[in-house]
Write an enzyme that holds these catalytic residues in place. Structure first.
Site, mmCIF file in Angstrom:
data_model
loop_
_atom_site.group_PDB
_atom_site.id
_atom_site.type_symbol
_atom_site.label_atom_id
_atom_site.label_comp_id
_atom_site.label_asym_id
_atom_site.label_seq_id
_atom_site.Cartn_x
_atom_site.Cartn_y
_atom_site.Cartn_z
ATOM 1 C CB CYS A 76 -5.724 -35.231 20.430
ATOM 2 S SG CYS A 76 -4.327 -35.014 19.785
ATOM 3 N N PRO A 77 -5.008 -32.566 21.886
ATOM 4 C CG PRO A 77 -3.357 -30.620 22.009
ATOM 5 C CD PRO A 77 -4.720 -30.912 21.548
#
Lengths: 76, 139
Positions: free
Chosen positions: A15-16
């Site tokens: 993430c992201p």
């Protein structure tokens, strides 16, 4: 077997990145086209559906094997 | 498509530990089709000064461990702050504001700021955006 228009390999990314890459990839796709995303970040199990909910994309199929999560996504 | 959801974040800190969540949330928010407004104020303003993102360190005594932390971040493949900023901009959904009062207080000129700054504004502009936002945060 469904016809996949675009394949996106996000293995090893956290993430992201998978979500940012997913958005970038779908931006240039046409409505109704199918994208296959493969990710290893366990967060993507919830993150990808959350992204789809907000962007109007549809998740056709989700599978998991050996820590790899595969999503078939229909672009809105 | 209905009107976009809005996020409004006050970026008050210029240290690495706070800037990472700011840019991770902003890039993700932008990728989720939300309009993300980032208001860089007080120490947060350092982040939008030219070269500021590269200079960001861990806070206080932990600053000595900044290099090690950056090494770990790189090792797992998490992007650097400048790379995250670029990802934010690529979504075309993330807007960057610099606080005019902080600029005066810290003697920062417009030419000292990175080109990605959209506008130099005050609290009223930010609050106007924040009042219409579904997500508001102070980081």
């Amino acid at each position: 077997m469904v016809n996949i228009d675009v394949e996106l390999d996000c293995k090893g990314m956290y993430c992201p990145m998978p979500i940012v890459k997913l958005k970038k990839a779908t931006k240039i796709m046409e409505s109704g086209q199918l994208l296959k995303l493969v990710a290893t970040d366990p967060g993507s199990v919830r993150d990808v559906p959350a992204w789809a909910k907000k962007t109007g994309a549809e998740i056709i199929e989700t599978t998991e094997s050996d820590g790899e999560y595969e999503f078939i996504i229909k672009v809105s | 498509m209905t009107e976009k959801m809005k996020h409004a974040y006050v970026v008050h800190s210029g240290t690495l530990d706070k800037l990472y969540p700011v840019f991770m949330l902003a890039s993700t928010g932008g990728a989720m089709d939300a309009e993300v407004h980032l208001f860089f104020t007080f120490w947060g303003l350092d982040a939008v000064k030219k070269g500021g993102l590269d200079k960001a360190k861990l806070p206080g005594i932990m600053s000595v461990g900044t290099g090690m932390m950056k090494g770990k971040i790189k090792k797992v493949g998490v992007p650097s702050l400048p790379e995250l900023l670029k990802m934010c901009r690529d979504t075309e959904n993330v807007k960057i504001y610099a606080c005019s009062t902080t600029m005066a207080m810290m003697d920062v000129k417009e030419e000292d700021l990175i080109d990605e700054v959209d506008e130099i504004v005050g609290a009223a502009t930010f609050l106007d955006l924040a009042m219409d936002a579904q997500v508001q945060m102070f980081i």
